[in-house]
Scaffold this motif. Structure first.
Motif, PDB file in Angstrom:
ATOM      1  N   LEU A  18       0.817  -1.211   0.000  1.00  0.00           N
ATOM      2  CA  LEU A  18       0.000   0.000   0.000  1.00  0.00           C
ATOM      3  C   LEU A  18       0.852   1.263   0.000  1.00  0.00           C
ATOM      4  CD1 LEU A  18      -2.819  -1.113   2.472  1.00  0.00           C
ATOM      5  CD2 LEU A  18      -2.934  -0.957  -0.017  1.00  0.00           C
ATOM      6  N   LEU A  19       1.989   1.210   0.659  1.00  0.00           N
ATOM      7  CA  LEU A  19       2.889   2.365   0.622  1.00  0.00           C
ATOM      8  C   LEU A  19       3.440   2.587  -0.786  1.00  0.00           C
ATOM      9  CD1 LEU A  19       4.906   2.039   3.956  1.00  0.00           C
ATOM     10  CD2 LEU A  19       3.218   3.781   3.355  1.00  0.00           C
ATOM     11  N   ASN A  20       3.776   1.490  -1.460  1.00  0.00           N
ATOM     12  CA  ASN A  20       4.240   1.622  -2.848  1.00  0.00           C
ATOM     13  C   ASN A  20       3.138   2.176  -3.747  1.00  0.00           C
ATOM     14  OD1 ASN A  20       6.839   0.689  -2.397  1.00  0.00           O
ATOM     15  ND2 ASN A  20       6.273  -1.447  -2.679  1.00  0.00           N
ATOM     16  N   LYS A  21       1.917   1.720  -3.487  1.00  0.00           N
ATOM     17  CA  LYS A  21       0.787   2.235  -4.252  1.00  0.00           C
ATOM     18  C   LYS A  21       0.597   3.722  -3.996  1.00  0.00           C
ATOM     19  CE  LYS A  21      -4.084   1.190  -5.176  1.00  0.00           C
ATOM     20  NZ  LYS A  21      -5.237   0.330  -4.779  1.00  0.00           N
ATOM     21  N   THR A  22       0.720   4.128  -2.745  1.00  0.00           N
ATOM     22  CA  THR A  22       0.624   5.548  -2.402  1.00  0.00           C
ATOM     23  C   THR A  22       1.748   6.341  -3.045  1.00  0.00           C
ATOM     24  OG1 THR A  22      -0.398   4.981  -0.290  1.00  0.00           O
ATOM     25  CG2 THR A  22       0.542   7.174  -0.486  1.00  0.00           C
ATOM     26  N   ARG A  23       2.939   5.759  -3.060  1.00  0.00           N
ATOM     27  CA  ARG A  23       4.083   6.451  -3.664  1.00  0.00           C
ATOM     28  C   ARG A  23       3.859   6.643  -5.166  1.00  0.00           C
ATOM     29  NH1 ARG A  23       7.504   3.254  -1.963  1.00  0.00           N
ATOM     30  NH2 ARG A  23       7.994   4.329  -0.031  1.00  0.00           N
ATOM     31  N   VAL A  24       3.272   5.649  -5.816  1.00  0.00           N
ATOM     32  CA  VAL A  24       2.988   5.780  -7.253  1.00  0.00           C
ATOM     33  C   VAL A  24       2.010   6.924  -7.497  1.00  0.00           C
ATOM     34  CG1 VAL A  24       1.882   4.638  -9.217  1.00  0.00           C
ATOM     35  CG2 VAL A  24       3.504   3.384  -7.801  1.00  0.00           C
ATOM     36  N   GLN A  25       0.950   6.996  -6.693  1.00  0.00           N
ATOM     37  CA  GLN A  25      -0.028   8.076  -6.846  1.00  0.00           C
ATOM     38  C   GLN A  25       0.601   9.438  -6.542  1.00  0.00           C
ATOM     39  OE1 GLN A  25      -2.964   7.631  -8.068  1.00  0.00           O
ATOM     40  NE2 GLN A  25      -2.976   5.396  -8.038  1.00  0.00           N
ATOM     41  N   GLU A  26       1.460   9.461  -5.548  1.00  0.00           N
ATOM     42  CA  GLU A  26       2.124  10.727  -5.203  1.00  0.00           C
ATOM     43  C   GLU A  26       3.037  11.183  -6.329  1.00  0.00           C
ATOM     44  OE1 GLU A  26       5.533  13.006  -4.083  1.00  0.00           O
ATOM     45  OE2 GLU A  26       5.655  10.819  -4.233  1.00  0.00           O
ATOM     46  N   ARG A  27       3.753  10.233  -6.944  1.00  0.00           N
ATOM     47  CA  ARG A  27       4.612  10.594  -8.066  1.00  0.00           C
ATOM     48  C   ARG A  27       3.788  11.042  -9.272  1.00  0.00           C
ATOM     49  NH1 ARG A  27       8.619  12.415  -6.273  1.00  0.00           N
ATOM     50  NH2 ARG A  27       9.251  12.634  -8.439  1.00  0.00           N
ATOM     51  N   ALA A  28       2.622  10.438  -9.437  1.00  0.00           N
ATOM     52  CA  ALA A  28       1.742  10.854 -10.539  1.00  0.00           C
ATOM     53  C   ALA A  28       1.298  12.306 -10.355  1.00  0.00           C
ATOM     54  CB  ALA A  28       0.530   9.928 -10.626  1.00  0.00           C
ATOM     55  N   ILE A  29       1.002  12.674  -9.107  1.00  0.00           N
ATOM     56  CA  ILE A  29       0.614  14.068  -8.845  1.00  0.00           C
ATOM     57  C   ILE A  29       1.793  15.006  -9.079  1.00  0.00           C
ATOM     58  CG2 ILE A  29      -0.120  15.676  -7.048  1.00  0.00           C
ATOM     59  CD1 ILE A  29      -1.744  13.430  -5.829  1.00  0.00           C
ATOM     60  N   ALA A  30       2.959  14.622  -8.508  1.00  0.00           N
ATOM     61  CA  ALA A  30       4.118  15.520  -8.570  1.00  0.00           C
ATOM     62  C   ALA A  30       4.714  15.614  -9.969  1.00  0.00           C
ATOM     63  CB  ALA A  30       5.183  15.048  -7.581  1.00  0.00           C
ATOM     64  N   ASP A  31       4.749  14.492 -10.705  1.00  0.00           N
ATOM     65  CA  ASP A  31       5.458  14.464 -11.984  1.00  0.00           C
ATOM     66  C   ASP A  31       4.550  14.644 -13.201  1.00  0.00           C
ATOM     67  OD1 ASP A  31       7.716  13.999 -10.523  1.00  0.00           O
ATOM     68  OD2 ASP A  31       7.676  11.821 -10.784  1.00  0.00           O
ATOM     69  N   ASP A  32       3.224  14.456 -13.022  1.00  0.00           N
ATOM     70  CA  ASP A  32       2.326  14.516 -14.177  1.00  0.00           C
ATOM     71  C   ASP A  32       1.260  15.589 -14.015  1.00  0.00           C
ATOM     72  OD1 ASP A  32       0.946  14.044 -16.475  1.00  0.00           O
ATOM     73  OD2 ASP A  32       0.191  12.079 -15.918  1.00  0.00           O
ATOM     74  N   ALA A  33       0.462  15.475 -12.961  1.00  0.00           N
ATOM     75  CA  ALA A  33      -0.665  16.400 -12.811  1.00  0.00           C
ATOM     76  C   ALA A  33      -0.202  17.811 -12.474  1.00  0.00           C
ATOM     77  CB  ALA A  33      -1.618  15.881 -11.738  1.00  0.00           C
ATOM     78  N   LEU A  34       0.680  17.936 -11.511  1.00  0.00           N
ATOM     79  CA  LEU A  34       1.111  19.263 -11.073  1.00  0.00           C
ATOM     80  C   LEU A  34       1.786  20.068 -12.184  1.00  0.00           C
ATOM     81  CD1 LEU A  34       1.131  21.129  -8.665  1.00  0.00           C
ATOM     82  CD2 LEU A  34       3.323  20.152  -7.962  1.00  0.00           C
ATOM     83  N   PRO A  35       2.683  19.476 -12.986  1.00  0.00           N
ATOM     84  CA  PRO A  35       3.247  20.244 -14.099  1.00  0.00           C
ATOM     85  C   PRO A  35       2.185  20.735 -15.081  1.00  0.00           C
ATOM     86  CG  PRO A  35       4.607  18.325 -13.697  1.00  0.00           C
ATOM     87  CD  PRO A  35       3.379  18.176 -12.850  1.00  0.00           C
ATOM     88  N   GLY A  36       1.128  19.924 -15.314  1.00  0.00           N
ATOM     89  CA  GLY A  36       0.054  20.347 -16.214  1.00  0.00           C
ATOM     90  C   GLY A  36      -0.727  21.517 -15.651  1.00  0.00           C
ATOM     91  N   VAL A  37      -0.999  21.479 -14.334  1.00  0.00           N
ATOM     92  CA  VAL A  37      -1.709  22.587 -13.694  1.00  0.00           C
ATOM     93  C   VAL A  37      -0.883  23.867 -13.786  1.00  0.00           C
ATOM     94  CG1 VAL A  37      -2.562  23.447 -11.484  1.00  0.00           C
ATOM     95  CG2 VAL A  37      -3.034  21.083 -12.161  1.00  0.00           C
ATOM     96  N   ILE A  38       0.400  23.745 -13.485  1.00  0.00           N
ATOM     97  CA  ILE A  38       1.275  24.922 -13.526  1.00  0.00           C
ATOM     98  C   ILE A  38       1.399  25.462 -14.946  1.00  0.00           C
ATOM     99  CG2 ILE A  38       3.651  25.699 -13.163  1.00  0.00           C
ATOM    100  CD1 ILE A  38       3.817  23.680 -10.855  1.00  0.00           C
ATOM    101  N   ALA A  39       1.586  24.555 -15.901  1.00  0.00           N
ATOM    102  CA  ALA A  39       1.722  24.992 -17.299  1.00  0.00           C
ATOM    103  C   ALA A  39       0.451  25.673 -17.783  1.00  0.00           C
ATOM    104  CB  ALA A  39       2.056  23.785 -18.178  1.00  0.00           C
TER     105      ALA A  39
END
Length: 288
Positions: A18-39
């Motif tokens: 579950l921690l790995n699953k959480t880490r994957v979701q966190e990386r998705a936010i930090a590396d994918d979603a957040l750059p799109g919001v900022i851009a």
């Protein structure tokens, strides 16, 4: 104990998963979603600033002012290009890539329409420039801003979904750890109770055995004491018998001694008697 160890291993495995699953979701936010919001936010702000720069260019009366506004638009254009290039390197989702492609097309359309307006403005055709702004540039900007909003909203929604997934995963992890920990504690209590009960039974049997052994030892001690008393009495009787025997032997010794003395006196008397008889017989002969 094996069951407790197994449950502990399951807890650790579930927690790591579950921690790995959480880490994957966190990386998705930090590396994918957040750059799109900022851009999306930067591109929209730069687009509004660029539209205002076009209007200032058209309304400017001096060539130097028009040149200054055009230079500002070039700087903003280069800044937007860098934002788009940096964001393009972070895209991993197909729908996000489609939004990115549509946004680039809308931007290129805005740049083409803007160049037409700027050309009319540089030529002093202010009315034509205003007409082109209303007919072509403004609609192009509206479409571009809409695509910027779509990029921003799409990545924002994706970030929200990832955040919801993280919260769900954390809830699952909390529930799983709580349930498995409770199960481990329950099993531990059951095993503890069984162990204590077993030990109590074993100790009870040991106590009973020791009690019986102590009773047997006490009985044996009593028997040994009685035997010792009997031996003591026998020894006393033997000592008394030996004392009587010793007295008898002393009496016998005295009698033997007296008999011996009597025999010696009898022997002396016998010798004297023979001597006297011998004198009698030699008397007359001597007188002859």
């Amino acid at each position: 104990f094996a069951s407790i160890l197994l449950l502990s291993a399951v807890v650790a495995a579930v927690t790591i998963f579950l921690l790995n699953k959480t880490r994957v979701q966190e990386r998705a936010i930090a590396d994918d979603a957040l750059p799109g919001v900022i851009a999306g936010g930067h591109l929209k702000a730069n687009a509004i600033e660029g539209e205002l720069a076009v209007i200032r260019h058209v309304t400017a009366n001096k060539a130097e002012e028009k040149k200054e506004f055009r230079q500002a638009m070039i700087v903003a254009q280069e800044r937007n290009e860098k934002v788009l290039d940096d964001y393009g390197k972070t895209i991993v989702r197909e729908n996000d890539r489609a939004l990115y492609g549509k946004l680039r097309d809308a931007r290129e359309q805005c740049l083409r329409e803007r160049e037409k307006v700027l050309a009319s403005s540089d030529a002093g055709k202010t009315d034509d420039a205003w007409q082109e702004i209303r007919d072509t540039l403004r609609p192009a900007y509206v479409a571009y801003l809409k695509d910027c909003d779509a990029l921003f909203t799409g990545n924002e929604e994706y970030a929200n979904r990832c955040g919801a997934a993280i919260r769900k995963t954390v809830s699952q992890a909390t529930l799983s750890v709580a349930v498995l920990s409770a199960a481990a504690i329950a099993i531990g209590m059951v095993f503890g109770t069984l162990i204590v009960t077993g030990l109590s039974r074993v100790l009870s049997r040991v106590a009973t055995t020791l009690n019986e052994g102590s009773e047997q030892v006490a009985s044996a001690s009593s028997q040994v004491s009685a035997a010792s008393q009997t031996l003591a009495e026998g020894a006393s009787e033997q000592a008394a018998s030996l004392e009587e025997t010793s007295s008898s032997l002393e009496e016998i010794t005295s009698m033997v001694k007296r008999n011996s003395e009597s025999a010696v006196r009898a022997k002396e008397l016998s010798a004297q008697t023979r001597a006297a008889e011998a004198c009698k017989h030699t008397g007359p002969l001597g007188r002859r």
